[in-house]
Motif scaffolding. Structure first.
Motif, PDB file in Angstrom:
ATOM      1  N   LEU A 130      36.495  42.803  48.533  1.00 31.18           N
ATOM      2  CA  LEU A 130      37.459  43.279  49.527  1.00 31.18           C
ATOM      3  C   LEU A 130      38.467  42.170  49.849  1.00 31.18           C
ATOM      4  CD1 LEU A 130      37.551  46.024  50.875  1.00 31.18           C
ATOM      5  CD2 LEU A 130      36.406  45.047  52.858  1.00 31.18           C
ATOM      6  N   ASN A 133      40.955  41.814  47.122  1.00 33.23           N
ATOM      7  CA  ASN A 133      41.733  43.021  46.785  1.00 33.23           C
ATOM      8  C   ASN A 133      43.226  42.702  46.756  1.00 33.23           C
ATOM      9  OD1 ASN A 133      43.298  45.579  47.455  1.00 33.23           O
ATOM     10  ND2 ASN A 133      41.261  46.406  47.138  1.00 33.23           N
ATOM     11  N   TYR A 134      43.866  43.156  45.696  1.00 29.31           N
ATOM     12  CA  TYR A 134      45.284  42.795  45.505  1.00 29.31           C
ATOM     13  C   TYR A 134      46.165  43.334  46.632  1.00 29.31           C
ATOM     14  CZ  TYR A 134      49.792  42.100  43.313  1.00 29.31           C
ATOM     15  OH  TYR A 134      51.067  41.696  43.069  1.00 29.31           O
ATOM     16  N   ASP A 135      45.944  44.544  47.065  1.00 33.32           N
ATOM     17  CA  ASP A 135      46.832  45.167  48.057  1.00 33.32           C
ATOM     18  C   ASP A 135      46.370  44.993  49.497  1.00 33.32           C
ATOM     19  OD1 ASP A 135      48.971  46.756  46.530  1.00 33.32           O
ATOM     20  OD2 ASP A 135      47.114  47.196  45.454  1.00 33.32           O
ATOM     21  N   PHE A 136      45.054  45.004  49.706  1.00 31.30           N
ATOM     22  CA  PHE A 136      44.566  45.010  51.079  1.00 31.30           C
ATOM     23  C   PHE A 136      43.748  43.768  51.436  1.00 31.30           C
ATOM     24  CE2 PHE A 136      44.514  49.326  49.255  1.00 31.30           C
ATOM     25  CZ  PHE A 136      45.523  49.889  50.005  1.00 31.30           C
ATOM     26  N   ASN A 152      46.763  37.873  41.695  1.00 29.76           N
ATOM     27  CA  ASN A 152      45.956  38.909  41.048  1.00 29.76           C
ATOM     28  C   ASN A 152      44.562  38.336  40.783  1.00 29.76           C
ATOM     29  OD1 ASN A 152      45.148  41.163  39.691  1.00 29.76           O
ATOM     30  ND2 ASN A 152      46.685  41.030  38.078  1.00 29.76           N
ATOM     31  N   LEU A 154      41.282  39.193  40.725  1.00 28.58           N
ATOM     32  CA  LEU A 154      40.253  39.701  39.802  1.00 28.58           C
ATOM     33  C   LEU A 154      40.849  40.432  38.605  1.00 28.58           C
ATOM     34  CD1 LEU A 154      37.697  41.044  42.450  1.00 28.58           C
ATOM     35  CD2 LEU A 154      37.700  38.823  41.302  1.00 28.58           C
ATOM     36  N   GLY A 155      42.182  40.530  38.554  1.00 29.06           N
ATOM     37  CA  GLY A 155      42.810  41.282  37.472  1.00 29.06           C
ATOM     38  C   GLY A 155      43.532  40.410  36.472  1.00 29.06           C
ATOM     39  N   THR A 157      43.387  37.315  33.673  1.00 30.19           N
ATOM     40  CA  THR A 157      42.408  36.587  32.857  1.00 30.19           C
ATOM     41  C   THR A 157      42.378  35.096  33.179  1.00 30.19           C
ATOM     42  OG1 THR A 157      44.114  36.493  31.169  1.00 30.19           O
ATOM     43  CG2 THR A 157      42.421  38.137  30.870  1.00 30.19           C
ATOM     44  N   PRO A 244      38.676  41.008  33.663  1.00 28.79           N
ATOM     45  CA  PRO A 244      39.388  41.774  32.643  1.00 28.79           C
ATOM     46  C   PRO A 244      39.162  41.173  31.248  1.00 28.79           C
ATOM     47  CG  PRO A 244      40.910  40.410  33.896  1.00 28.79           C
ATOM     48  CD  PRO A 244      39.577  40.266  34.552  1.00 28.79           C
ATOM     49  N   GLY A 245      39.173  42.024  30.248  1.00 29.56           N
ATOM     50  CA  GLY A 245      38.820  41.575  28.892  1.00 29.56           C
ATOM     51  C   GLY A 245      37.423  40.993  28.922  1.00 29.56           C
ATOM     52  N   THR A 246      37.282  39.781  28.376  1.00 23.18           N
ATOM     53  CA  THR A 246      35.977  39.109  28.436  1.00 23.18           C
ATOM     54  C   THR A 246      36.051  37.881  29.329  1.00 23.18           C
ATOM     55  OG1 THR A 246      36.624  37.918  26.448  1.00 23.18           O
ATOM     56  CG2 THR A 246      35.218  39.837  26.135  1.00 23.18           C
ATOM     57  N   GLU A 249      32.913  37.415  31.419  1.00 25.28           N
ATOM     58  CA  GLU A 249      31.636  37.830  30.824  1.00 25.28           C
ATOM     59  C   GLU A 249      30.710  36.615  30.771  1.00 25.28           C
ATOM     60  OE1 GLU A 249      31.283  41.014  29.725  1.00 25.28           O
ATOM     61  OE2 GLU A 249      29.302  40.856  28.825  1.00 25.28           O
TER      62      GLU A 249
END
Lengths: 296, 452
Positions: A130, A133-136, A152, A154-155, A157, A244-246, A249
């Motif tokens: 939370l 979060n990019y927007d909130f 960004n 968590l979005g 790489t 995102p992607g790996t 991972e």
């Protein structure tokens, strides 16, 4: 005669007394390990309501060799372990030294410090997701309030792994802090006082006296956190699921996907053994490094 | 006569009238006569439609007097609980709910009881939607089909995506609800105003999310994952020019019309963005509808409308099914199997399905969608849903489905976030999927690689 028998029984008793512990060890450690070994050279399929095992070591090795996600997972895990553990030990040490010096409110500070460790991992994942979060999210709201561009978290790489590491650091500093705080409190105060009388500065006392005396505790903190960091799963699963992607991972997350999502039990067992071997090697290397320093 | 005596006489009269009334005034007539059954336990997921399921189960208990215990489990724990249940000596559950992607593992493993083995007279009512026949299993063909297959399960929930839009926003912009992706892209110019508002939000996160959404584009462009799995031809066709066109279109919509974190958007994010008014349009599974009309969760109550998911110009209407299948494990006593089937029979009646819909769930009978409910504002999504069912189909309906989903989920996401080109991602996916089929002894191959 009676005395001789009693003596023989007494001699043997120590071995018989060990039996329950040995049986427990076999049941809880050796059997699961042996089963894992058997699984790692098998393909396990389910048909007619039961499991069918077939001996296929080459098949599992071929899966290991062609696993395109494993390589980035190993690299990410290595970065994760090194960065997170180093930061946790460094910051945990600083906090332990700082709080140990407090004249008042030490108990309260210690209690507040360990709070993150008490929060359930699911709550940690949800809370940080939370905040990221990019927007909130809290961070981006704060950034935009002071005129900065939102991140960004968590979005991207290039940022996602750092974001996950940050959560791990926040979560586990208290663990390191507790170990080191107990060790700092255990340092005899007369040693510090003597150094002070000899004109040592606070920095010198910390570097030359406290840190060397804290080495055993630091080693324990490194080893424990290292082992746990290798196996990190919950934070990354809840925050990014490896994407995102790996980019986020980790090996344990990949292991989960192989076992539970792809249902490849044999290959999953082989991967588990590889992970155990990696952790054991890292532990051995760190022990050797410590032993080498002691000899020097 | 004193007031007290008068009151006592009236009370006695009222009691006499109550107890002499016919029984159907006391209890509602059951939707189906299922008889007295032992208590059953159901493994059920806590998905957005769960509240409706729970209320319907309560109604079953009221009407029949039979007891049902629900083991409500988050999605993440469902598969493991189901596996442990069926692989053990005796299942703690008499009915287990399985994501359609998992069913093949359970069918092939021989862990479930064909429903006709419990009662040979049992059949799904003709109005019940079968969601690409995912409840049937032909063991010989290793395929889910009623042709030569046995009925193994029924669906308590069938999801397709709906294309949701803000009626007020589109009206203000002078736009009509989109029919094609080209309409969607054209509307972007007017609707996209980040970070205040995003034109379209679509799941792009790695894994099931992006795989499921992209397949709407894939179907629309006429591409497939494999050539003809139903007839044993597992030639991988995911790196076809049509699939590339679908991926390029998906990326264009997600990036040009969506937020900067398009590659990390999950189901929760998409719902949140539409419910808070930050998105003008969204591709969302039908089960999520209740989020938008609930004042406690939504800032756009009554403003969201639904149409079928757009098709590309000249392409076909897409609809990817994502349903659940309720099945009876093999390792439960016969009496429990009968009780589980009795519940199933009741649950699939028209009356129960109407109650299920009214409680906020997605019904699984076509006549419920065609009833007066569909004409009420609360159920304004129903016509779009029913329209989507006309061309809905199952994807990845083979034993390797979970592995293929992992591959596609990663490669599509890498293309979306720009880690590799769409052609490179699809070529890589094709090679890896072919490898999976080869290792399982399938008749497979792949198309020539796309130029990278």
């Amino acid at each position: 005669m009676l005395a001789a028998t009693a003596a023989a029984l007494n001699r043997g008793f120590r071995y018989w007394a060990l039996l329950p512990a040995v049986l427990l060890f076999v049941a809880l450690t050796l059997y699961p390990t042996a089963n894992l070994l058997r699984m790692s050279v098998s393909t396990i399929e389910f048909a007619e309501g039961r499991a069918h095992w077939s001996f296929t070591p080459a098949h599992n090795v071929a899966l290991l060799a062609s696993d395109v996600v494993l390589r980035p997972a190993i690299v990410n895990t290595a970065i994760f372990v090194v960065v997170a553990v180093a930061a946790e030990v460094f910051l945990g040490l600083l906090l332990a030294l700082f709080i140990a010096r407090l004249e008042r409110g030490k108990g309260l500070a210690r209690t507040v410090m360990i709070l993150p460790m008490l929060v359930p991992p699911v709550a940690i994942g949800s809370m940080w997701k939370l905040m990221y979060n990019y927007d909130f999210g809290l961070f981006n709201q704060a950034f935009t309030a002071i005129g900065l561009e939102p991140v960004n978290w968590l979005g991207s790489t290039s940022v996602a792994l750092a974001a996950v590491i940050l959560v791990d650091i926040w979560h586990w500093i208290p663990f390191v802090f507790l170990i080191l705080f107990a060790a700092v409190e255990g340092i005899p105060s007369d040693v510090i006082e003597a150094a002070r009388i000899d004109g040592a500065t606070t920095g010198q006392i910390a570097r030359r006296i406290m840190v060397p005396l804290l080495k055993p505790a630091l080693a324990i903190a490194f080893i424990f956190r290292g082992i746990l960091a290798f196996k990190t799963f919950d934070e990354v699963y809840l925050l990014t699921s490896g994407g995102p992607g790996t980019s986020t991972e980790l090996v344990s997350l990949h292991l989960y996907k192989v076992f539970f999502e792809q249902n490849l039990l044999g290959y999953g067992a082989l991967l588990s053994l590889a992970l155990i071997a990696a952790i054991a090697s890292a532990l051995l290397m760190s022990r050797r490094a410590l032993a080498g320093r002691k000899r020097r | 006569m004193t007031d007290t005596r008068f009151a006592l006489i009236m009370l006695a009269a009222a009691a006499a009238l109550t107890f002499s009334a016919p029984p159907d005034l006391h209890a509602q007539q059951a939707f189906a006569e299922v008889g007295k059954q032992p208590p059953i336990t159901i493994l059920i997921n806590s998905s957005p439609w769960y509240a409706g399921f729970e209320k319907t189960v309560e109604l079953y208990e009221q009407q029949t007097g039979n007891k049902v215990k629900l083991d409500t489990t988050p999605y993440g724990g469902m598969l493991e609980k189901a596996r442990n249940a069926v692989r053990g000596e005796k299942s703690p559950y008499d009915l287990i709910n399985l994501d359609t992607q998992w069913t093949i593992e359970f069918y092939e493993g021989g862990f479930l009881t064909p429903l006709k083995d419990v009662d040979s007279s049992f059949d799904l009512p003709k109005e019940v939607l079968t969601y690409g026949d995912s409840g049937y299993w032909n063991a010989e063909k290793r395929w889910r089909t009623p042709s030569g297959g046995k009925l193994m399960a029924w669906s308590p929930n069938g999801n397709v995506d709906l294309f949701l839009y803000r009626e007020d926003v589109l009206k203000e912009a002078g736009l009509a609800p989109p029919q094609t992706w080209e309409d969607v892209l054209a509307a972007c110019a007017k609707l996209q105003d980040p970070p205040k508002r995003y034109a379209v939000v679509i799941r792009g996160e790695r894994g099931n999310g992006i795989r499921f959404e992209w397949m709407y584009f894939m179907q629309g462009k006429g591409a497939t994952v494999v050539k003809d799995a139903a007839n044993g031809d597992y030639t991988v066709t995911i790196n076809s020019p049509q699939a590339k066109a679908a991926l390029d279109l998906f990326i264009e919509v997600a990036k040009r019309c969506g937020p900067p974190n398009a590659g990390a958007l999950g189901q929760g994010d998409v719902i949140q963005l539409l419910a808070t008014g930050k998105a003008a349009e969204a591709m969302v599974v039908s089960a999520a509808w209740s989020n938008f009309d609930d004042p406690a969760k939504s800032a756009v109550v009554g403003k969201v409308m639904a149409v079928p998911v757009p098709a590309p110009v000249g392409g076909r209407r897409p609809a990817v099914l994502g349903n659940w299948n309720m099945a009876i494990p093999k390792n439960v006593p016969d009496t429990q199997k009968k009780a589980a089937l009795a519940f199933s029979r009741w649950f699939l009646t028209a009356g129960a399905q109407r109650a299920y819909a009214e409680a906020g769930s997605i019904p699984v009978r076509s006549d419920t969608f065609q009833s007066d409910l569909a004409r009420t504002p609360k159920f304004r999504w129903m016509p779009a849903y029913l329209e989507m069912q006309k061309y809905a189909s199952q994807e990845l309906g083979f034993a390797e489905g979970a592995q293929v989903e992992q591959i596609l989920g990663l490669r599509l996401n890498q293309a979306l976030i720009g880690e590799m080109s769409s052609a490179k991602a699809l070529n890589a996916a094709a090679r890896e999927i072919e490898e999976v089929f080869k290792k399982n002894g399938r008749r497979t191959g792949t198309l020539p690689p796309l130029p990278e």
